[in-house]
Enzyme design. Structure first.
Site, PDB file in Angstrom:
ATOM      1  N   ARG A 105      48.583  38.477 -29.114  1.00  0.00           N
ATOM      2  CA  ARG A 105      48.721  37.938 -27.958  1.00  0.00           C
ATOM      3  C   ARG A 105      49.155  36.392 -28.543  1.00  0.00           C
ATOM      4  NH1 ARG A 105      46.195  38.667 -22.030  1.00  0.00           N
ATOM      5  NH2 ARG A 105      44.407  37.495 -23.391  1.00  0.00           N
TER       6      ARG A 105
ATOM      7  N   ARG B  76      52.416   9.677 -28.048  1.00  0.00           N
ATOM      8  CA  ARG B  76      52.337  10.264 -26.594  1.00  0.00           C
ATOM      9  C   ARG B  76      54.065  10.521 -26.970  1.00  0.00           C
ATOM     10  NH1 ARG B  76      54.503   9.402 -21.915  1.00  0.00           N
ATOM     11  NH2 ARG B  76      53.999  11.705 -20.681  1.00  0.00           N
TER      12      ARG B  76
ATOM     13  N   TYR C 111      45.414  29.259 -25.599  1.00  0.00           N
ATOM     14  CA  TYR C 111      44.511  29.688 -25.695  1.00  0.00           C
ATOM     15  C   TYR C 111      44.279  30.929 -25.298  1.00  0.00           C
ATOM     16  CZ  TYR C 111      43.740  30.720 -20.622  1.00  0.00           C
ATOM     17  OH  TYR C 111      43.870  31.428 -19.423  1.00  0.00           O
TER      18      TYR C 111
ATOM     19  N   LYS D  61      50.157  32.783 -22.670  1.00  0.00           N
ATOM     20  CA  LYS D  61      48.762  32.215 -22.796  1.00  0.00           C
ATOM     21  C   LYS D  61      48.578  30.331 -22.699  1.00  0.00           C
ATOM     22  CE  LYS D  61      44.598  34.588 -22.302  1.00  0.00           C
ATOM     23  NZ  LYS D  61      44.210  34.123 -20.231  1.00  0.00           N
TER      24      LYS D  61
HETATM   25  N1  PDD Z   1      42.404  35.512 -17.477  1.00  0.00           N
HETATM   26  N2  PDD Z   1      46.480  37.249 -16.093  1.00  0.00           N
HETATM   27  C1  PDD Z   1      46.144  35.922 -15.685  1.00  0.00           C
HETATM   28  C2  PDD Z   1      46.781  34.560 -15.166  1.00  0.00           C
HETATM   29  C3  PDD Z   1      45.007  35.247 -16.564  1.00  0.00           C
HETATM   30  O1  PDD Z   1      44.558  34.161 -17.065  1.00  0.00           O
HETATM   31  C4  PDD Z   1      44.331  36.861 -17.246  1.00  0.00           C
HETATM   32  C5  PDD Z   1      42.870  35.784 -18.198  1.00  0.00           C
HETATM   33  C6  PDD Z   1      44.374  38.090 -17.170  1.00  0.00           C
HETATM   34  C7  PDD Z   1      43.864  39.466 -18.081  1.00  0.00           C
HETATM   35  O2  PDD Z   1      44.222  38.995 -19.420  1.00  0.00           O
HETATM   36  P1  PDD Z   1      43.230  39.996 -19.972  1.00  0.00           P
HETATM   37  O3  PDD Z   1      42.690  41.310 -19.443  1.00  0.00           O
HETATM   38  O4  PDD Z   1      43.583  39.689 -21.273  1.00  0.00           O
HETATM   39  O5  PDD Z   1      41.995  38.919 -20.185  1.00  0.00           O
HETATM   40  C8  PDD Z   1      45.522  38.381 -16.649  1.00  0.00           C
HETATM   41  C9  PDD Z   1      41.454  35.020 -18.916  1.00  0.00           C
HETATM   42  C10 PDD Z   1      40.069  35.674 -18.726  1.00  0.00           C
HETATM   43  C11 PDD Z   1      40.696  33.429 -18.634  1.00  0.00           C
HETATM   44  O6  PDD Z   1      41.921  32.706 -18.325  1.00  0.00           O
HETATM   45  O7  PDD Z   1      39.205  33.011 -18.214  1.00  0.00           O
END
Ligand code: PDD
Length: 286
Positions: free
Chosen positions: A52, A100, A33, A149
Protein backbone atom coordinates in the site's frame (compact mmCIF):
# COMPACT_ATOMS: atom_id res chain seq x y z
CA UNK A 1 14.45 5.41 28.52
CA UNK A 2 14.64 8.08 25.83
CA UNK A 3 12.65 7.24 22.70
CA UNK A 4 14.58 6.88 19.48
CA UNK A 5 13.48 8.18 16.09
CA UNK A 6 14.88 7.27 12.71
CA UNK A 7 15.32 10.33 10.46
CA UNK A 8 17.14 10.13 7.13
CA UNK A 9 19.72 7.54 8.06
CA UNK A 10 20.18 8.37 11.75
CA UNK A 11 18.70 6.82 14.88
CA UNK A 12 18.52 9.66 17.38
CA UNK A 13 16.94 10.52 20.74
CA UNK A 14 13.73 12.50 20.19
CA UNK A 15 15.12 15.83 21.34
CA UNK A 16 17.96 15.58 18.82
CA UNK A 17 15.93 14.31 15.87
CA UNK A 18 14.73 16.98 13.44
CA UNK A 19 13.59 17.63 9.90
CA UNK A 20 14.22 20.66 7.71
CA UNK A 21 11.93 23.74 7.94
CA UNK A 22 11.29 23.48 4.20
CA UNK A 23 10.32 19.84 4.21
CA UNK A 24 7.36 19.49 1.85
CA UNK A 25 5.65 17.22 4.35
CA UNK A 26 5.57 20.16 6.75
CA UNK A 27 4.57 22.81 4.17
CA UNK A 28 2.21 20.90 1.85
CA UNK A 29 1.41 17.61 3.64
CA UNK A 30 3.27 16.23 0.63
CA UNK A 31 3.99 12.79 2.01
CA UNK A 32 2.59 9.40 2.85
CA UNK A 33 2.73 7.05 5.80
CA UNK A 34 1.95 3.61 7.15
CA UNK A 35 1.14 2.32 10.62
CA UNK A 36 1.74 -1.36 11.37
CA UNK A 37 0.85 -3.21 14.51
CA UNK A 38 3.67 -4.74 16.53
CA UNK A 39 2.58 -7.84 18.43
CA UNK A 40 4.91 -10.02 20.48
CA UNK A 41 7.74 -8.19 18.67
CA UNK A 42 6.40 -9.28 15.27
CA UNK A 43 5.47 -6.84 12.55
CA UNK A 44 1.91 -7.60 11.52
CA UNK A 45 0.99 -7.75 7.82
CA UNK A 46 4.17 -6.03 6.67
CA UNK A 47 3.81 -7.26 3.08
CA UNK A 48 0.39 -5.68 2.57
CA UNK A 49 1.34 -2.44 4.33
CA UNK A 50 4.43 -2.08 2.16
CA UNK A 51 2.45 -2.73 -1.01
CA UNK A 52 0.00 0.00 0.00
CA UNK A 53 2.90 2.35 0.77
CA UNK A 54 4.32 1.65 -2.69
CA UNK A 55 0.96 2.51 -4.23
CA UNK A 56 0.57 5.74 -2.21
CA UNK A 57 4.08 6.85 -3.29
CA UNK A 58 3.31 6.05 -6.93
CA UNK A 59 0.01 7.98 -6.83
CA UNK A 60 1.91 11.07 -5.63
CA UNK A 61 4.87 10.46 -7.94
CA UNK A 62 7.28 10.34 -4.99
CA UNK A 63 10.26 8.15 -5.72
CA UNK A 64 10.81 5.16 -3.46
CA UNK A 65 13.77 6.26 -1.32
CA UNK A 66 15.03 2.67 -0.99
CA UNK A 67 13.74 -0.86 -1.41
CA UNK A 68 10.72 -2.00 0.58
CA UNK A 69 13.01 -4.55 2.21
CA UNK A 70 15.37 -1.79 3.39
CA UNK A 71 12.38 0.14 4.79
CA UNK A 72 11.41 -3.06 6.62
CA UNK A 73 14.89 -3.18 8.19
CA UNK A 74 14.46 0.42 9.42
CA UNK A 75 11.09 -0.42 10.96
CA UNK A 76 12.56 -3.45 12.74
CA UNK A 77 15.54 -1.49 14.04
CA UNK A 78 13.26 1.31 15.28
CA UNK A 79 11.09 -1.25 17.07
CA UNK A 80 14.17 -2.87 18.59
CA UNK A 81 15.75 0.39 19.75
CA UNK A 82 12.50 1.46 21.39
CA UNK A 83 12.02 -1.98 22.96
CA UNK A 84 8.49 -2.30 21.66
CA UNK A 85 6.93 -5.68 22.31
CA UNK A 86 3.31 -4.66 21.68
CA UNK A 87 2.51 -1.37 19.98
CA UNK A 88 2.88 0.21 16.60
CA UNK A 89 5.47 1.41 14.16
CA UNK A 90 4.98 4.55 12.06
CA UNK A 91 6.79 5.09 8.78
CA UNK A 92 6.52 8.41 6.95
CA UNK A 93 8.00 9.39 3.61
CA UNK A 94 7.74 12.93 2.25
CA UNK A 95 8.82 14.32 -1.11
CA UNK A 96 11.77 15.96 0.67
CA UNK A 97 13.05 19.53 1.14
CA UNK A 98 13.24 22.36 -1.35
CA UNK A 99 12.46 26.07 -1.55
CA UNK A 100 8.72 26.51 -0.97
CA UNK A 101 7.01 26.11 -4.33
CA UNK A 102 3.79 24.31 -5.22
CA UNK A 103 5.44 22.63 -8.19
CA UNK A 104 7.33 19.43 -7.38
CA UNK A 105 11.11 20.04 -7.22
CA UNK A 106 12.98 19.26 -10.43
CA UNK A 107 15.18 17.35 -10.46
CA UNK A 108 13.60 15.39 -7.63
CA UNK A 109 15.19 15.80 -4.19
CA UNK A 110 15.87 13.02 -1.72
CA UNK A 111 12.66 11.98 0.07
CA UNK A 112 12.57 12.40 3.84
CA UNK A 113 12.18 9.13 5.74
CA UNK A 114 11.01 9.09 9.35
CA UNK A 115 10.27 6.05 11.48
CA UNK A 116 8.86 6.00 15.02
CA UNK A 117 7.77 3.13 17.24
CA UNK A 118 5.69 3.19 20.35
CA UNK A 119 4.37 0.82 22.97
CA UNK A 120 0.62 0.33 23.28
CA UNK A 121 -0.87 -1.66 26.12
CA UNK A 122 -2.55 -4.72 24.69
CA UNK A 123 -4.48 -5.05 27.93
CA UNK A 124 -6.10 -1.63 27.73
CA UNK A 125 -6.99 -2.28 24.10
CA UNK A 126 -8.59 -5.59 25.09
CA UNK A 127 -10.43 -3.93 27.98
CA UNK A 128 -11.82 -1.36 25.56
CA UNK A 129 -12.94 -4.14 23.24
CA UNK A 130 -14.67 -5.94 26.10
CA UNK A 131 -16.73 -2.84 26.84
CA UNK A 132 -17.27 -1.87 23.22
CA UNK A 133 -16.84 1.67 21.96
CA UNK A 134 -19.07 4.55 20.89
CA UNK A 135 -18.84 6.31 17.55
CA UNK A 136 -20.20 9.67 16.57
CA UNK A 137 -21.04 10.68 12.98
CA UNK A 138 -19.96 13.70 10.95
CA UNK A 139 -19.92 14.79 7.31
CA UNK A 140 -16.89 13.50 5.41
CA UNK A 141 -15.11 16.74 4.49
CA UNK A 142 -11.83 15.15 3.40
CA UNK A 143 -10.24 15.60 -0.01
CA UNK A 144 -11.41 13.29 -2.78
CA UNK A 145 -8.40 10.92 -2.63
CA UNK A 146 -8.49 9.34 0.85
CA UNK A 147 -7.42 6.10 -0.89
CA UNK A 148 -3.90 7.60 -0.79
CA UNK A 149 -2.53 7.28 2.73
CA UNK A 150 -1.23 10.84 2.77
CA UNK A 151 -0.25 12.77 5.89
CA UNK A 152 -2.92 15.34 5.06
CA UNK A 153 -5.05 14.40 8.08
CA UNK A 154 -6.52 17.65 9.41
CA UNK A 155 -10.17 16.67 8.71
CA UNK A 156 -9.49 13.32 10.39
CA UNK A 157 -8.00 15.06 13.43
CA UNK A 158 -10.98 17.45 13.58
CA UNK A 159 -13.40 14.51 13.39
CA UNK A 160 -11.56 12.65 16.16
CA UNK A 161 -11.60 15.75 18.32
CA UNK A 162 -15.36 16.13 17.78
CA UNK A 163 -15.79 12.45 18.67
CA UNK A 164 -13.83 12.94 21.87
CA UNK A 165 -16.01 15.92 22.82
CA UNK A 166 -19.09 13.77 22.22
CA UNK A 167 -17.68 11.04 24.49
CA UNK A 168 -16.95 8.71 21.57
CA UNK A 169 -13.81 6.82 20.57
CA UNK A 170 -14.14 7.18 16.81
CA UNK A 171 -15.96 9.31 14.24
CA UNK A 172 -17.77 7.69 11.32
CA UNK A 173 -17.75 9.91 8.26
CA UNK A 174 -20.82 10.31 6.05
CA UNK A 175 -20.85 11.03 2.32
CA UNK A 176 -23.26 13.61 0.85
CA UNK A 177 -25.99 10.93 0.51
CA UNK A 178 -25.83 9.83 4.15
CA UNK A 179 -23.76 6.70 3.54
CA UNK A 180 -20.89 5.84 5.87
CA UNK A 181 -17.55 6.08 4.10
CA UNK A 182 -15.22 4.97 6.93
CA UNK A 183 -13.94 6.01 10.33
CA UNK A 184 -11.54 8.92 10.81
CA UNK A 185 -8.79 6.33 11.28
CA UNK A 186 -10.48 2.97 10.72
CA UNK A 187 -12.69 0.93 8.38
CA UNK A 188 -16.40 0.66 9.22
CA UNK A 189 -18.46 -2.55 9.37
CA UNK A 190 -22.01 -3.57 10.29
CA UNK A 191 -23.92 -6.82 10.62
CA UNK A 192 -27.36 -6.04 9.23
CA UNK A 193 -30.59 -7.33 10.70
CA UNK A 194 -30.69 -10.06 8.09
CA UNK A 195 -27.17 -11.18 9.02
CA UNK A 196 -25.21 -9.67 6.18
CA UNK A 197 -21.83 -8.37 7.15
CA UNK A 198 -21.20 -5.16 5.23
CA UNK A 199 -18.28 -2.85 4.63
CA UNK A 200 -18.00 -0.21 1.94
CA UNK A 201 -16.48 -1.23 -1.39
CA UNK A 202 -12.92 -0.07 -2.01
CA UNK A 203 -12.77 2.91 -4.33
CA UNK A 204 -11.28 6.39 -4.14
CA UNK A 205 -13.68 7.36 -1.30
CA UNK A 206 -11.93 5.24 1.35
CA UNK A 207 -8.54 3.92 2.36
CA UNK A 208 -8.08 0.28 1.44
CA UNK A 209 -7.65 -0.89 5.05
CA UNK A 210 -5.13 -3.68 5.55
CA UNK A 211 -7.01 -5.04 8.57
CA UNK A 212 -10.16 -4.93 6.45
CA UNK A 213 -8.45 -7.00 3.74
CA UNK A 214 -7.13 -9.61 6.15
CA UNK A 215 -10.55 -9.87 7.77
CA UNK A 216 -12.13 -10.46 4.35
CA UNK A 217 -9.72 -13.37 3.83
CA UNK A 218 -10.79 -14.74 7.20
CA UNK A 219 -14.49 -14.39 6.31
CA UNK A 220 -13.90 -16.28 3.07
CA UNK A 221 -11.99 -19.03 4.88
CA UNK A 222 -14.72 -19.34 7.51
CA UNK A 223 -17.57 -19.20 4.99
CA UNK A 224 -19.07 -16.12 6.63
CA UNK A 225 -21.26 -14.17 4.19
CA UNK A 226 -20.27 -10.56 3.58
CA UNK A 227 -20.88 -7.80 1.07
CA UNK A 228 -18.57 -5.01 0.03
CA UNK A 229 -21.28 -2.42 -0.31
CA UNK A 230 -21.98 0.98 1.13
CA UNK A 231 -24.47 1.27 4.01
CA UNK A 232 -26.40 4.27 5.26
CA UNK A 233 -26.36 5.75 8.73
CA UNK A 234 -30.00 4.58 9.13
CA UNK A 235 -28.99 1.02 8.29
CA UNK A 236 -26.09 1.24 10.72
CA UNK A 237 -28.34 2.39 13.54
CA UNK A 238 -30.64 -0.57 12.95
CA UNK A 239 -27.74 -3.03 12.72
CA UNK A 240 -27.42 -6.12 14.89
CA UNK A 241 -23.73 -5.43 15.37
CA UNK A 242 -21.14 -2.91 14.33
CA UNK A 243 -17.37 -2.78 14.58
CA UNK A 244 -14.34 -1.02 13.18
CA UNK A 245 -11.02 -2.38 11.98
CA UNK A 246 -7.55 -0.81 11.99
CA UNK A 247 -3.95 -1.79 12.56
CA UNK A 248 -3.94 -0.22 16.01
CA UNK A 249 -7.31 -1.60 17.16
CA UNK A 250 -7.77 -4.89 15.33
CA UNK A 251 -11.48 -5.69 15.28
CA UNK A 252 -13.08 -3.28 17.76
CA UNK A 253 -16.78 -3.79 18.68
CA UNK A 254 -19.10 -0.76 18.61
CA UNK A 255 -21.99 -0.52 21.06
CA UNK A 256 -23.29 2.99 20.33
CA UNK A 257 -23.64 5.08 17.17
CA UNK A 258 -24.50 8.70 18.10
CA UNK A 259 -27.36 8.15 20.59
CA UNK A 260 -28.41 4.76 19.31
CA UNK A 261 -27.44 1.68 21.32
CA UNK A 262 -26.20 -1.23 19.18
CA UNK A 263 -26.50 -4.93 20.09
CA UNK A 264 -27.99 -4.15 23.48
CA UNK A 265 -24.97 -2.10 24.51
CA UNK A 266 -22.65 -5.13 24.54
CA UNK A 267 -20.14 -6.28 21.93
CA UNK A 268 -21.92 -8.54 19.45
CA UNK A 269 -21.13 -12.27 19.15
CA UNK A 270 -19.71 -12.12 15.65
CA UNK A 271 -17.59 -9.04 16.44
CA UNK A 272 -16.08 -10.79 19.46
CA UNK A 273 -15.44 -13.96 17.48
CA UNK A 274 -13.77 -12.08 14.62
CA UNK A 275 -11.60 -10.09 17.03
CA UNK A 276 -10.30 -13.38 18.45
CA UNK A 277 -9.85 -15.11 15.09
CA UNK A 278 -8.24 -12.18 13.28
CA UNK A 279 -4.68 -13.19 14.13
CA UNK A 280 -5.11 -16.64 12.63
CA UNK A 281 -5.07 -14.94 9.22
CA UNK A 282 -2.67 -12.06 9.92
CA UNK A 283 0.93 -12.32 8.75
CA UNK A 284 3.45 -12.35 11.63
CA UNK A 285 6.79 -11.10 10.27
CA UNK A 286 10.10 -11.55 12.05
N1 PDD B 1 -5.30 4.44 10.40
N2 PDD B 1 -9.27 4.38 7.25
C1 PDD B 1 -8.49 5.40 7.63
C2 PDD B 1 -8.89 6.79 7.26
C3 PDD B 1 -7.33 5.16 8.39
O1 PDD B 1 -6.55 6.19 8.77
C4 PDD B 1 -7.00 3.83 8.74
C5 PDD B 1 -5.76 3.49 9.50
C6 PDD B 1 -7.86 2.78 8.32
C7 PDD B 1 -7.58 1.36 8.62
O2 PDD B 1 -6.50 0.88 7.87
P1 PDD B 1 -5.55 -0.26 8.41
O3 PDD B 1 -6.41 -1.44 8.67
O4 PDD B 1 -4.63 -0.48 7.27
O5 PDD B 1 -4.88 0.23 9.65
C8 PDD B 1 -8.98 3.10 7.56
C9 PDD B 1 -4.02 4.24 11.03
C10 PDD B 1 -3.99 3.12 12.00
C11 PDD B 1 -3.55 5.56 11.62
O6 PDD B 1 -3.66 6.55 10.93
O7 PDD B 1 -3.08 5.59 12.75
Amino acid sequence: MSRIAYVNGLYQPYDEASIHVEDRGFQFADGVYEVCEVRDRHLIDETRHMQRLKRSLAELEIEEPMSLQALGCIMRETIRRNRVRDGSVYLQITRGCSRRDFIYPEPAVLPTVVCLARKISRKSNDNRAEQGIAVTTLPDIRWKRPDIKSVSLLPNAMAKQAAKKAGAFEAWLLDEHGYVTEGASSSAWILTHNDILKTRQVDSSILNGITRGVLIDLLKAEGIAFEEQKFSLEEAKQAKEAFLTSASNGVMPIVRIDDTIISGGKPGHLSVRLRKQFYSKAEFCN
